[in-house]
Design a protein around this motif. Structure first.
Motif, short mmCIF file in Angstrom:
data_model
loop_
_atom_site.label_atom_id
_atom_site.label_comp_id
_atom_site.label_asym_id
_atom_site.label_seq_id
_atom_site.Cartn_x
_atom_site.Cartn_y
_atom_site.Cartn_z
N PRO A 1 -3.05 -21.16 24.19
CA PRO A 1 -4.04 -20.13 23.84
C PRO A 1 -3.62 -19.36 22.58
CG PRO A 1 -2.64 -19.36 25.63
CD PRO A 1 -2.17 -20.76 25.30
N GLN B 1 -5.23 -15.95 21.58
CA GLN B 1 -4.87 -14.82 22.45
C GLN B 1 -3.40 -14.43 22.28
OE1 GLN B 1 -6.58 -14.20 26.64
NE2 GLN B 1 -4.52 -14.87 27.06
N GLN C 1 -9.47 -9.86 29.85
CA GLN C 1 -9.02 -11.24 30.06
C GLN C 1 -8.20 -11.39 31.33
OE1 GLN C 1 -8.69 -9.83 26.75
NE2 GLN C 1 -10.72 -10.73 26.54
N GLU C 2 -7.60 -10.29 31.80
CA GLU C 2 -6.74 -10.41 32.98
C GLU C 2 -6.79 -9.11 33.79
OE1 GLU C 2 -5.60 -11.90 35.32
OE2 GLU C 2 -3.53 -12.60 35.11
N SER D 1 -0.60 -13.94 36.79
CA SER D 1 0.49 -13.73 35.82
C SER D 1 1.42 -12.61 36.29
CB SER D 1 -0.11 -13.34 34.46
OG SER D 1 -0.90 -12.17 34.58
N ASN E 1 0.52 -21.05 31.59
CA ASN E 1 -0.44 -21.32 30.53
C ASN E 1 -0.57 -20.18 29.53
OD1 ASN E 1 -1.49 -24.02 30.77
ND2 ASN E 1 -2.39 -23.38 32.72
N ALA E 2 -0.43 -18.93 30.00
CA ALA E 2 -0.61 -17.77 29.09
C ALA E 2 0.67 -17.48 28.31
CB ALA E 2 -1.01 -16.55 29.89
N THR F 1 1.74 -13.26 26.71
CA THR F 1 0.51 -12.75 26.09
C THR F 1 0.59 -11.24 25.90
OG1 THR F 1 -0.87 -14.53 27.00
CG2 THR F 1 -1.99 -12.49 26.40
#
Ligand code: PDD
Length: 295
Positions: free
Chosen positions: A121, A124, A165-166, A181, A242-243, A246
């Motif tokens: 990402p 991001q 986003q989260e 996360s 995956n993040a 961030t």
């Protein structure tokens, strides 16, 4: 797509799952998501060890050893020619008529796996993300990577619907983790994160970040902190397979620090990438280093 199911590698049309699978009926199982960068598995051992631990915590006898799980994961990557993305592995308590108690010992767990191609990402990672605090309504064994993710699903949806986003889980006033996360705050050069207990999943990326912090001689405090503390942090970020790392630029619409990714977060992102040889070889880490220092 080639799927793994109970010892076999199957094409889409050969793959089937039972409606009586306890994963489907009860979410009675555990899972892992393992990152692959340019065809190379990242921290696979740690993920697969955690899969074995999660299974043990819910009393599922996984019929594979760590070595066999590594082999399955590698095989899935190769057969699907997965470049950058992840491997999903899931273990359920098996197929049996729907009654809550465990089935007979003769019922074997169902183990499945597949791959997902998805890019890093990058945008991001560069610009950062917005978080929304939500009530943590989950059960009290968040240390288990359980298939039961209803609390996480509802939280993520709430965050997305508010343009974030989260989600940021808060229980008893304490910031716990994200919907998918772990979270970290930085205040006056000290890195704060929730201790690894039953209120959070001890993320593999979280462990990598703690290791990097120690290599950078960044002081770390694994201690509970409140939502008010989170708002007052100089920097904030969340981590996952995956993040990655961030940066968080707003929480509940309030700017974190200057409202842009912080310097220490950038430093952690850079050392994180520098440790992934395929990214360095492909020049992707350099690219991010340049972008990171430019912003
Ligand atoms: N989620 N906490 C929760 C509740 C998570 O679901 C995750 C990961 C993490 C971070 O763990 P790790 O660094 O090992 O990925 C923390 C995965 C990726 C998912 O459900 O898709």
């Amino acid at each position: 797509m080639i799927y793994f199911k109970d010892g076999e590698y199957l094409r889409e049309e050969q793959m089937n799952l039972s409606v009586n699978d306890r994963g489907y009926a009860f979410g009675d199982g555990v899972y892992e998501v393992i990152k692959v960068y340019d065809g190379v598995l990242y921290t696979a051992n740690e993920h697969l060890e955690r899969l074995l631990e999660s299974a043990e915590k819910i009393k599922i006898n996984l019929p594979y050893t760590l070595e066999q799980l590594i082999k399955i994961t590698e095989e899935l990557q190769q057969q699907n020619e997965l470049s950058t993305g992840h491997i999903y592995l899931q273990v359920t308590r098996g197929v049996a008529p729907r009654v809550h108690q465990f089935p007979d010992q003769s019922v074997l767990p169902v183990v499945i796996g597949y791959t997902v191609e998805n890019p890093r990402p990058i945008e991001q990672l560069e610009s950062g993300a917005a978080m929304k605090s939500v009530d943590d309504m989950r059960w009290l064994r968040c240390d288990i990577k359980s298939l039961n993710l209803l609390g996480n699903v509802l939280a993520k949806q709430e965050a997305i619907e508010s343009g974030c986003q989260e989600a940021l889980f808060v229980r008893e006033g304490i910031v716990r983790e994200g919907s998918a996360s772990n979270v970290f705050g930085i205040k006056e050069g000290v890195l704060y994160t929730h201790p690894a207990n039953h209120f959070i999943l001890n993320g593999i990326t979280r462990r990598v970040v703690l290791q990097l912090a120690s290599e950078l001689s960044l002081p770390v405090v694994e201690k509970e902190f409140t939502l008010a503390d989170a708002y007052a942090m100089d920097e904030f970020f969340f981590t996952s397979t995956n993040a990655e790392i961030t940066p968080v630029v707003t929480i509940d619409g309030k700017s974190v620090g200057k409202g842009v990714p912080g310097q220490i977060t950038r430093q952690l992102q850079n050392v994180f990438e520098a440790k992934i040889p395929v990214l360095v070889a492909a020049g992707q880490a350099d690219e991010r280093n340049t972008n990171g220092s430019a912003s």
